[in-house]
Design a protein around this motif. Structure first.
Motif, PDB file in Angstrom:
ATOM      1  N   ASP A 174      -7.636 -18.559 -15.172  1.00 19.39           N
ATOM      2  CA  ASP A 174      -6.299 -18.282 -15.716  1.00 19.39           C
ATOM      3  C   ASP A 174      -6.331 -17.869 -17.178  1.00 19.39           C
ATOM      4  O   ASP A 174      -5.395 -17.242 -17.668  1.00 19.39           O
ATOM      5  N   ARG A 201      -3.882 -15.147 -18.992  1.00 18.94           N
ATOM      6  CA  ARG A 201      -3.694 -13.804 -18.440  1.00 18.94           C
ATOM      7  C   ARG A 201      -2.285 -13.274 -18.676  1.00 18.94           C
ATOM      8  O   ARG A 201      -2.087 -12.072 -18.818  1.00 18.94           O
ATOM      9  N   ASP A 202      -1.296 -14.173 -18.704  1.00 24.75           N
ATOM     10  CA  ASP A 202       0.092 -13.722 -18.879  1.00 24.75           C
ATOM     11  C   ASP A 202       0.420 -13.357 -20.328  1.00 24.75           C
ATOM     12  O   ASP A 202       1.541 -12.985 -20.645  1.00 24.75           O
ATOM     13  N   GLU A 262       0.182 -15.437 -23.038  1.00 23.18           N
ATOM     14  CA  GLU A 262       0.404 -16.591 -23.917  1.00 23.18           C
ATOM     15  C   GLU A 262      -0.891 -16.893 -24.668  1.00 23.18           C
ATOM     16  O   GLU A 262      -1.986 -16.798 -24.116  1.00 23.18           O
TER      17      GLU A 262
END
Length: 181
Positions: A95, A142-143, A145
């Protein structure tokens, strides 16, 4: 007397990534100073347990939606962490990624007359009377942040760690690139 349902609830100050980053930074700090860079994969606890049931003992009672880090041992030694990061890629199960590394910080004017030779420049910086040793921990998902933590050797205490998003923007970007497909 208020019931348990109406009692005020404590709010999380940090995101799950922030909590994970602080735990990881404290883990790194427990080994002292003068460490090589340390790299960690980040994964959700619930996903880790689903893929690796043998971790149940280590993650017992952990929030399934929280993150844990997995240290990537055997990181090759390098004088240029950015070139090493350009060689990395992560599988979809990861992640995010975190990197802890130590740096020498000097006032801007100290960098003006540095030798051209990188080794001589590093020696000059290390000998500078106004130098400060710091450890950065940069964590990204991955997003997009991200969070950065900075610990100074001269203020080496858990409650003296600076937390922010813009402490090391170059490293944030370099780590985010390792997560792109």
């Amino acid at each position: 007397m208020p019931s348990d349902e109406s009692a005020p609830k404590a709010k999380h100050v940090l995101s799950p990534l922030g909590e994970c980053a602080i735990d990881t930074e404290r883990h790194v700090a427990s080994a002292g100073w003068d460490q090589p860079p340390r790299l960690f994969a980040i994964a959700r606890n619930g996903d880790l347990l689903a893929r690796e049931p043998g971790l149940a003992g280590q993650l017992h009672g952990a929030d399934p939606s929280a993150y844990s880090t997995i240290e990537q041992e055997g990181l090759p030694q390098t004088s240029n962490i950015e070139s090493l990061l350009r060689q990395l890629a992560w599988p979809a199960e990861v992640d995010g990624v975190a990197l802890a590394l130590e740096r020498i910080v000097v006032p801007p004017e100290a960098e003006q007359d540095l030798p051209q030779n990188p080794e001589a420049a590093a020696e000059a910086l290390a000998a500078h009377p106004d130098r400060a040793d710091v450890r950065l921990l940069v964590a990204v998902l991955r997003d997009g942040e991200s969070i950065c933590l900075l610990r100074q050797r001269s203020h080496d205490a858990d409650d003296q760690v600076a937390v922010g998003r813009d402490i090391a923007p170059g490293l944030v970007h370099a780590l985010q690139v390792t997560l792109e497909e």
